[in-house]
Scaffold this active site. Structure first.
Site, PDB file in Angstrom:
ATOM      1  N   SER A 113       6.594  -0.191   9.982  1.00  0.00           N
ATOM      2  CA  SER A 113       5.224  -0.075   9.476  1.00  0.00           C
ATOM      3  C   SER A 113       5.055   1.300   8.860  1.00  0.00           C
ATOM      4  CB  SER A 113       4.248  -0.227  10.641  1.00  0.00           C
ATOM      5  OG  SER A 113       2.961   0.235  10.263  1.00  0.00           O
ATOM      6  N   ALA A 115      12.038  -0.199   4.769  1.00  0.00           N
ATOM      7  CA  ALA A 115      12.972  -1.314   4.597  1.00  0.00           C
ATOM      8  C   ALA A 115      12.284  -2.681   4.696  1.00  0.00           C
ATOM      9  CB  ALA A 115      14.105  -1.210   5.618  1.00  0.00           C
ATOM     10  N   GLU A 166       5.621 -11.512   7.232  1.00  0.00           N
ATOM     11  CA  GLU A 166       5.076 -12.140   8.439  1.00  0.00           C
ATOM     12  C   GLU A 166       4.614 -11.091   9.446  1.00  0.00           C
ATOM     13  OE1 GLU A 166       8.084 -14.815   9.838  1.00  0.00           O
ATOM     14  OE2 GLU A 166       7.580 -16.328   8.329  1.00  0.00           O
ATOM     15  N   MET A 176       0.836  -1.201   0.000  1.00  0.00           N
ATOM     16  CA  MET A 176       0.000   0.000   0.000  1.00  0.00           C
ATOM     17  C   MET A 176       0.877   1.260   0.000  1.00  0.00           C
ATOM     18  SD  MET A 176      -3.452  -0.896   2.002  1.00  0.00           S
ATOM     19  CE  MET A 176      -2.866  -0.665   3.665  1.00  0.00           C
ATOM     20  N   HIS A 211       9.295  -3.419   3.362  1.00  0.00           N
ATOM     21  CA  HIS A 211       8.859  -3.670   1.984  1.00  0.00           C
ATOM     22  C   HIS A 211      10.071  -4.004   1.106  1.00  0.00           C
ATOM     23  CE1 HIS A 211       5.629  -0.722   3.344  1.00  0.00           C
ATOM     24  NE2 HIS A 211       4.901  -1.741   2.950  1.00  0.00           N
ATOM     25  N   GLN A 255      -2.778 -12.193   7.812  1.00  0.00           N
ATOM     26  CA  GLN A 255      -2.989 -11.941   6.373  1.00  0.00           C
ATOM     27  C   GLN A 255      -2.273 -12.998   5.532  1.00  0.00           C
ATOM     28  OE1 GLN A 255      -2.889  -7.958   4.265  1.00  0.00           O
ATOM     29  NE2 GLN A 255      -0.773  -8.580   4.002  1.00  0.00           N
TER      30      GLN A 255
HETATM   31  P1  AMP Z   1       1.496  -2.875   3.500  1.00  0.00           P
HETATM   32  O1  AMP Z   1       2.047  -1.855   2.560  1.00  0.00           O
HETATM   33  O2  AMP Z   1       1.540  -2.472   4.937  1.00  0.00           O
HETATM   34  O3  AMP Z   1       0.167  -3.430   3.069  1.00  0.00           O
HETATM   35  O4  AMP Z   1       2.507  -4.096   3.416  1.00  0.00           O
HETATM   36  C1  AMP Z   1       2.833  -4.697   2.182  1.00  0.00           C
HETATM   37  C2  AMP Z   1       3.578  -5.966   2.462  1.00  0.00           C
HETATM   38  O5  AMP Z   1       4.780  -5.668   3.171  1.00  0.00           O
HETATM   39  C3  AMP Z   1       2.780  -6.952   3.349  1.00  0.00           C
HETATM   40  O6  AMP Z   1       2.995  -8.272   2.876  1.00  0.00           O
HETATM   41  C4  AMP Z   1       3.392  -6.740   4.694  1.00  0.00           C
HETATM   42  O7  AMP Z   1       3.291  -7.865   5.550  1.00  0.00           O
HETATM   43  C5  AMP Z   1       4.838  -6.450   4.339  1.00  0.00           C
HETATM   44  N1  AMP Z   1       5.473  -5.713   5.431  1.00  0.00           N
HETATM   45  C6  AMP Z   1       5.066  -4.553   5.988  1.00  0.00           C
HETATM   46  N2  AMP Z   1       5.876  -4.206   7.008  1.00  0.00           N
HETATM   47  C7  AMP Z   1       6.814  -5.188   7.096  1.00  0.00           C
HETATM   48  C8  AMP Z   1       7.924  -5.424   7.965  1.00  0.00           C
HETATM   49  N3  AMP Z   1       8.240  -4.592   8.950  1.00  0.00           N
HETATM   50  N4  AMP Z   1       8.661  -6.519   7.747  1.00  0.00           N
HETATM   51  C9  AMP Z   1       8.346  -7.402   6.762  1.00  0.00           C
HETATM   52  N5  AMP Z   1       7.320  -7.235   5.921  1.00  0.00           N
HETATM   53  C10 AMP Z   1       6.558  -6.147   6.088  1.00  0.00           C
END
Ligand code: AMP
Length: 283
Positions: A185, A35, A148, A30, A37, A153
């Site tokens: 995050s 880091a 993870e 999103m 991502h 999810q």
């Molecule tokens: P999001 O943009 O928050 O929807 O996340 C996109 C993808 O990145 C999802 O598969 C998340 O689980 C992964 N993701 C987000 N934050 C982290 C993190 N700190 N470590 C590993 N993967 C992450």
């Protein structure tokens, strides 16, 4: 790197890649990339010839309109990061492009989606399944990468792929943390300096609970984490559950499962954060 905003253009480009025998990796995001991502994209780049990263704030997975509005959007910086880590395509469609008509599909992944985030955020996983399935149909990847960090999810996406018999591999990637332990995050950017400091309690409580768990019952370990969070001003616990890592159902004793994971959700000020920790199994 190409920045593409229509499914038609995306399909045409990927069709050429596939015809040339190239494998395709997809990393759905999103945006407001960090880091965490980047680690998914780097892994995808290692394992595929062409990597597509979608950047789309999906409205159907937000049960809170205010949360959707304040979600950070930083497409230019995202593209710079993606270029650096070797993505071939940033797919950044409009809402109209992904939802030309209302998506009325209803998914059920019970009992995986009836607990934790599913219970606290009604409709959230239905929206996730809607957008991720649309991305899978648009990209037809050989592999798709998920963190993870969003533990539930990941389990639900694996189940969706099984239910829809989609021919792709789901790759789970470990949580990337800030140097002090806070799980990365996109929402961390919404924290004030004070809140950021308080948020550190989340990962420190989880880490401390791993040692605690070695000589204590599951019930006591759960209470250990709950008490630390409840005793911290500015943190409001939504849930802390120790679950079987495959079924996501709560376990009562350590002997109930070979794969025990603690999942937490809480508010730090107005910002909702999640994290998780493995107690045993899942390697
Ligand atoms: P999001 O943009 O928050 O929807 O996340 C996109 C993808 O990145 C999802 O598969 C998340 O689980 C992964 N993701 C987000 N934050 C982290 C993190 N700190 N470590 C590993 N993967 C992450």
């Amino acid at each position: 790197m190409k920045v593409i905003d229509t499914i038609k253009e995306l399909k045409s480009l990927l069709g050429e890649c596939r015809a040339a025998g190239k494998s395709i990796g997809l990393v759905p995001t999103m945006g407001a990339l960090h880091a965490g991502h980047a680690s998914l994209v780097e892994r995808a780049v290692k394992e595929n010839d062409v990597v597509v990263v979608s950047v789309f704030v999906n409205p159907t997975q937000f049960n809170d309109k205010n949360d959707l509005e304040k979600y950070p959007r930083t497409l230019e910086a995202d593209c710079a990061l993606l270029e650096k880590v070797g993505a071939a395509v940033a797919f950044a469609p409009s809402v109209q492009e992904m939802y030309p008509v209302e998506d009325t599909r209803q998914f059920s992944f019970a009992p995986l989606d009836t607990v934790m985030e599913g219970a606290c955020r009604p409709g959230h996983f239905n929206g996730v399944a809607q957008i991720v399935s649309k991305l899978f149909y648009a990209v037809e990847p050989d592999r798709a990468y998920f963190g993870e960090k969003d533990f539930q999810q990941l389990a639900i996406i694996r189940e969706m792929v099984r239910q829809l018999s989609l021919p792709l591999e789901i790759v789970g990637c470990p949580i990337v943390r800030e140097s002090d332990g806070l799980a990365m995050s996109s929402r961390n950017t919404l924290l004030s300096a004070d809140e950021r400091e308080r948020a550190l309690t989340i990962s420190s409580a989880l880490f401390a609970s791993v040692d605690f768990a070695k000589v204590n019952t599951l019930e006591a370990t759960k209470a250990f984490v709950e008490d630390i969070i409840n005793d911290t001003t500015g943190l409001e616990l939504e849930y802390y559950k120790i679950v079987d890592g495959d079924t996501l159902q709560e376990i009562k004793e350590w002997s109930d499962s070979d794969y025990a994971v603690g999942c937490i959700a809480l508010f730090c000020g107005n910002v909702r954060l999640i994290d998780n920790i493995k107690y045993k199994g899942g390697e």
